[in-house]
Structures are given as structure tokens and as C-alpha cells.
Design a protein around this motif. Structure first.
Motif, short mmCIF file in Angstrom:
data_model
loop_
_atom_site.label_atom_id
_atom_site.label_comp_id
_atom_site.label_asym_id
_atom_site.label_seq_id
_atom_site.Cartn_x
_atom_site.Cartn_y
_atom_site.Cartn_z
N GLY A 122 0.90 -1.23 -0.03
CA GLY A 122 0.03 0.02 -0.12
C GLY A 122 0.96 1.44 -0.04
N ASP A 123 0.12 2.19 -0.50
CA ASP A 123 1.06 3.57 -0.66
C ASP A 123 1.10 4.49 0.71
N ASP B 30 -4.28 5.21 -2.40
CA ASP B 30 -3.24 4.63 -3.37
C ASP B 30 -2.90 5.78 -4.51
#
Length: 277
Positions: free
Chosen positions: A153-154, A173
Motif C-alpha cells: 500500500g502507498d 493509493d
């Protein structure tokens, strides 16, 4: 696409090694690339790129079609792949620049990436994000060992968006593009976020795991050179069921045998029709 520590490229696409020694885990993006049909969008996109190239210089193209048709065909056929690779490379650099910004560490000068970084910084300012207090994690790998997948995940970040603007934990994201409108959302993107959201564990820097935090809401942060847009997308049971369907399809396709034995033996030499024989 970034390059997480435990991610490995295979002939079947990206997988993650399990640092605890368990079976390899298919990546979420690999699932969506294998189990979700995107040809209805990708084929016209690729054809358009080739058409643009031909239209840009039709005289040269026509001459080369007569003098070196094989080479011209190879070059035209490679255009969609080359553009896709350039976009993926840019996306990776933007993600790396974003991670450096969140962590407050230096990043090499990259003029092509800087406009996207400025839009990210603008979003942080508009939403009054305190990087030290509000960011929970960035570029963190999550695992769902029971279902057999993993992903990275960002950004997990607290935003004041709930009732009375109380803090809620968002999973965000980043999506980058030089030309697509800032409000672009593709059908498979909610599936990506729901898979990340519902993975029960995440990896710590020492390669151990702990329960992932409960995420309240999920969104895309579309970054463009001159604009940005935060778009909330659903990541509920319906999206997770759809992702699990794509996951089952992908795992089946990746484990299917490459060849199948003949059901019937060939006829005897010289005999082409059993009835005739």
C-alpha cells in the motif's frame, strides 16, 4: 510499480516471498492483471498509439512500408509496450519521490517527477496533513496468508473527514498519468484497495508481522503534472468478493499444466477415417 523488499518477478508475474518461510504469495496487481479482462480498453489504446505514429509522418511511413516493411512492423507493434513501460517507470519514480517526501529524506533531482511531487505537497497542505502525526505508514507490504496474496500500500493517513470532522484512517493509493483526466477511475481499482484493506497483517521493517490497523475509508489520489484529485472508492464486501473471484482465476491459470495429454490415441498410420477402414 515500486520494488518492495520481498517481491520477486516470475514468469507468472509478481509474487512475494513469505519472510516466515511459507508459500509464495501472489501480488494483488498480478491478480488484477491476470484475472480481470482489460483488453476492451487496452486494445483501442494501443491501436490509437500506433495510428498516431503513422498519422504524424505518413510519407515516411509509406516509404518504409515499401522499403523495409518487416522493420516498420516490429517498431509499430512495439509502441504500446514501450509506452506502457515508460508510464510504469514514471509511476515508480513518483512513488519513490512521494515516499521520500513523507519520510523527509533527500531524493535525487528528477525534473519529470517534480510536478507530481508538487501536487502531492499541495494535497498535504490543503488537507492539513501533519506528516509526523498523521501518517501511519507508507509503502508497506500487507499479507493475507490464508488466501495466498500480498501487496504493498502507498499511504495510511489520518484525515479529518468523519462526523464533526473527526479523524479517520484512510488507505490512499497514488495513481499517476501525464494525460488522463484527474477524475479517472478504472473498474479494477476498488478491488486493489479492498484487497489491501482486508489483508490482516503487515510487514514491519525487521520482517516480522503484526495486525494491520483498521482502515475506515479508501481512496485514489490521482496525481497529474498540473492537478490532483482525491477520489473515495468503495472497498466493501462486494468488491472483496469480486477480488477473490479474480484471485481464484489467477491461481488456477498459474497452476494449470502447460500441455494436456491426448484424450484419444492417433489413428494407425495410413488410416484417416475409422469408418472407411
Amino acid at each position: 510499480m515500486t520494488d518492495p523488499k520481498w517481491a520477486v518477478a516470475t514468469e507468472r508475474g509478481r509474487y512475494y516471498h513469505d519472510p516466515a518461510g511459507g508459500p509464495d504469495l501472489i501480488s494483488i496487481t498480478n491478480v488484477l492483471g491476470t484475472g480481470v479482462n482489460k483488453s476492451f480498453a487496452l486494445v483501442p489504446w494501443g491501436a490509437g498509439l500506433v495510428a498516431d505514429t503513422v498519422i504524424a509522418d505518413p510519407i515516411v511511413t509509406a516509404r518504409r512500408a515499401r522499403t523495409e516493411p518487416a522493420a516498420l512492423r516490429r517498431e509499430l507493434a512495439a509502441i504500446p509496450r514501450q509506452n506502457s513501460e515508460r508510464a510504469a517507470n514514471l509511476g515508480t519514480r513518483v512513488h519513490n519521490r512521494a515516499q521520500a517526501a513523507v519520510l523527509g529524506v533527500p531524493y535525487p533531482a528528477d525534473p519529470e517527477v517534480e510536478p507530481y511531487a508538487q501536487q502531492l505537497a499541495r494535497w498535504f497542505r490543503l488537507w492539513r496533513v501533519d506528516l509526523a502525526e498523521d501518517v501511519v505508514a507508507t509503502e508497506t507490504t500487507v499479507l493475507h496468508r490464508q488466501l495466498g496474496y500480498a501487496g504493498t500500500g502507498d499511504l495510511w493517513v489520518w484525515l479529518r473527514t468523519g462526523a464533526a470532522r473527526r479523524r479517520q484512517l484512510w488507505l490512499v493509493d497514488y495513481k499517476t498519468s501525464a494525460k488522463k483526466p484527474a477524475d479517472t477511475v478504472y473498474d479494477e481499482q476498488p478491488l486493489q484497495l479492498t484487497a489491501l484493506r482486508r489483508a490482516p497483517e503487515w510487514l514491519l521493517p525487521d520482517d516480522t508481522t503484526e495486525p494491520a490497523p483498521r482502515v475506515h475509508r479508501t481512496a485514489l489520489l490521482n496525481l497529474r503534472p498540473r492537478s490532483h484529485r482525491l477520489i473515495e472508492v468503495p472497498s466493501g464486501p462486494a468488491q472483496f468478493r469480486a477480488f477473490r473471484g479474480a484471485l481464484a482465476t489467477s491461481l488456477y491459470l498459474h497452476s494449470a499444466p502447460s500441455g494436456y495429454p491426448a484424450v484419444l490415441p492417433p489413428w494407425a498410420p495410413g488410416v484417416t477415417d475409422r469408418k472407411a477402414a
